[in-house]
Design a protein around this motif. Structure first.
Motif, PDB file in Angstrom:
ATOM      1  N   GLY A  14       0.790  -1.237   0.000  1.00  0.00           N
ATOM      2  CA  GLY A  14       0.000   0.000   0.000  1.00  0.00           C
ATOM      3  C   GLY A  14       0.814   1.275   0.000  1.00  0.00           C
ATOM      4  O   GLY A  14       0.340   2.323   0.462  1.00  0.00           O
ATOM      5  N   THR A  61      -1.676  -8.226  -4.385  1.00  0.00           N
ATOM      6  CA  THR A  61      -2.935  -7.550  -4.722  1.00  0.00           C
ATOM      7  C   THR A  61      -3.817  -8.511  -5.517  1.00  0.00           C
ATOM      8  O   THR A  61      -3.333  -9.435  -6.176  1.00  0.00           O
ATOM      9  CB  THR A  61      -2.704  -6.264  -5.535  1.00  0.00           C
ATOM     10  OG1 THR A  61      -2.088  -6.602  -6.792  1.00  0.00           O
ATOM     11  CG2 THR A  61      -1.821  -5.293  -4.774  1.00  0.00           C
ATOM     12  N   THR A 101      -6.291  -1.942  -2.519  1.00  0.00           N
ATOM     13  CA  THR A 101      -7.376  -1.911  -1.523  1.00  0.00           C
ATOM     14  C   THR A 101      -8.462  -2.928  -1.825  1.00  0.00           C
ATOM     15  O   THR A 101      -9.384  -3.107  -1.028  1.00  0.00           O
ATOM     16  CB  THR A 101      -8.027  -0.515  -1.461  1.00  0.00           C
ATOM     17  OG1 THR A 101      -8.767  -0.271  -2.674  1.00  0.00           O
ATOM     18  CG2 THR A 101      -6.991   0.574  -1.281  1.00  0.00           C
ATOM     19  N   GLY A 148     -13.768  -3.366  -4.796  1.00  0.00           N
ATOM     20  CA  GLY A 148     -12.551  -2.573  -4.876  1.00  0.00           C
ATOM     21  C   GLY A 148     -12.665  -1.598  -6.028  1.00  0.00           C
ATOM     22  O   GLY A 148     -13.737  -1.223  -6.436  1.00  0.00           O
ATOM     23  N   GLY A 197      -8.540   2.124  -5.325  1.00  0.00           N
ATOM     24  CA  GLY A 197      -7.192   2.341  -4.799  1.00  0.00           C
ATOM     25  C   GLY A 197      -6.201   2.726  -5.870  1.00  0.00           C
ATOM     26  O   GLY A 197      -6.394   2.475  -7.061  1.00  0.00           O
TER      27      GLY A 197
END
Length: 279
Positions: free
Chosen positions: A102, A158, A177, A184, A187
């Motif tokens: 992240g 991811t 995310t 999702g 992100g």
């Protein structure tokens, strides 16, 4: 013989009766108009309500009907929400342990790719390996960003959070995310960069292109086209699938978790690692 006084009273009574009749007829007409208007409004509300239910827009648990008829009506217990059941997909194993890092950056990374060189990418997923050729000559900023994020291990662990199997045929990935059960698609790495290579862009099977939220909003999300797809030239094509298209097609064949044509993949597709190399 009728006297003048009697005649006056008779005329007054007839006038009163005519006025009363007109008032009664007017009342009936008003009632009829109100009934028609009420029915029309009901149709509009039902039609609008159907659209709102379909989109979920403006829904609120705080809205209550305080009419006496609503209060008197028996209430039914709310149905328990159901969670879609994930089914095993042949060829897909458990993802490698770990979670997305992240990381975030305020600005696009400095250019470091050689636009005259060839670049490749390897997507190691829990469903198989997919290899890409990246077009640094036509999409230098996009390839530079992708290579930078891969080097920072930004894509590792991811999930590919969106699969479409009707109208367009893509597997969308690159959002740290996204999860297997929650929507999702929002992100990114913290920076955005401009579109590239859009003139005459098409999206045949094997295309790798950037997902975006509008012009100049590229970040980390991208999609893999597994079947010829008609899209407007709004999404930067920056590579081709050179190996593992069958892996993506196998993921698509398993359908979505929710059962529709647009949702999470049934396969819990996760990048164990993403690497790039200059060749």
């Amino acid at each position: 013989m009728v006297t003048s006084e009697q005649r006056r009273r008779q005329l007054a009574r007839e006038k009163y009766e005519r006025q009363a009749q007109r008032r009664a007829e007017a009342a009936v007409a008003r009632k009829r108009r109100n009934t028609i208007l009420g029915a029309s409004l009901a149709v509009v509300v039902l039609a609008g309500g159907g659209a709102l239910v379909g989109t979920g827009a403006f829904d609120s648990d705080d809205k209550k009907d305080t009419s006496s008829s609503a209060q008197a009506a028996p209430t039914q217990p709310a149905a328990e929400p159901t969670t879609p059941t994930r089914k095993p997909v042949e060829g897909c194993g458990d993802p490698a342990p770990g979670s997305p890092n992240g990381k975030q950056w305020q600005t696009e990374p400095a250019m470091s790719v050689d636009t005259s060189a060839a670049y490749t990418a390897t997507l190691e997923t829990n469903c198989g390996k997919v290899t890409l050729s990246l077009d640094a000559a036509k999409a230098p900023h996009t390839v530079n960003s992708f290579a930078f994020l891969a080097g920072e291990k930004y894509f590792d662990h991811t999930k590919c959070h969106r699969l479409t199997t009707g109208g367009i045929y893509v597997l969308q990935c690159g959002d740290p995310t996204a999860s297997a059960t929650a929507p999702g698609g929002t992100g990114g790495p913290g920076y955005k960069f401009a579109d590239e290579n859009l003139t005459g862009a098409t999206y045949p099977a094997g295309t790798v292109a950037m997902a975006n939220a509008g012009p100049g909003t590229n970040g980390s999300q991208f999609f893999l086209v597994y079947k010829d797809t008609q899209l407007p030239p709004n999404y930067t094509p920056f590579g081709k699938i050179t190996g593992g298209l069958d892996v993506v097609q196998k993921i698509a064949a398993a359908g979505t978790l929710e059962g529709g044509t647009d949702g999470h993949p049934m396969a819990n597709v996760t990048f164990n690692s993403v690497t790039t190399a200059k060749s």
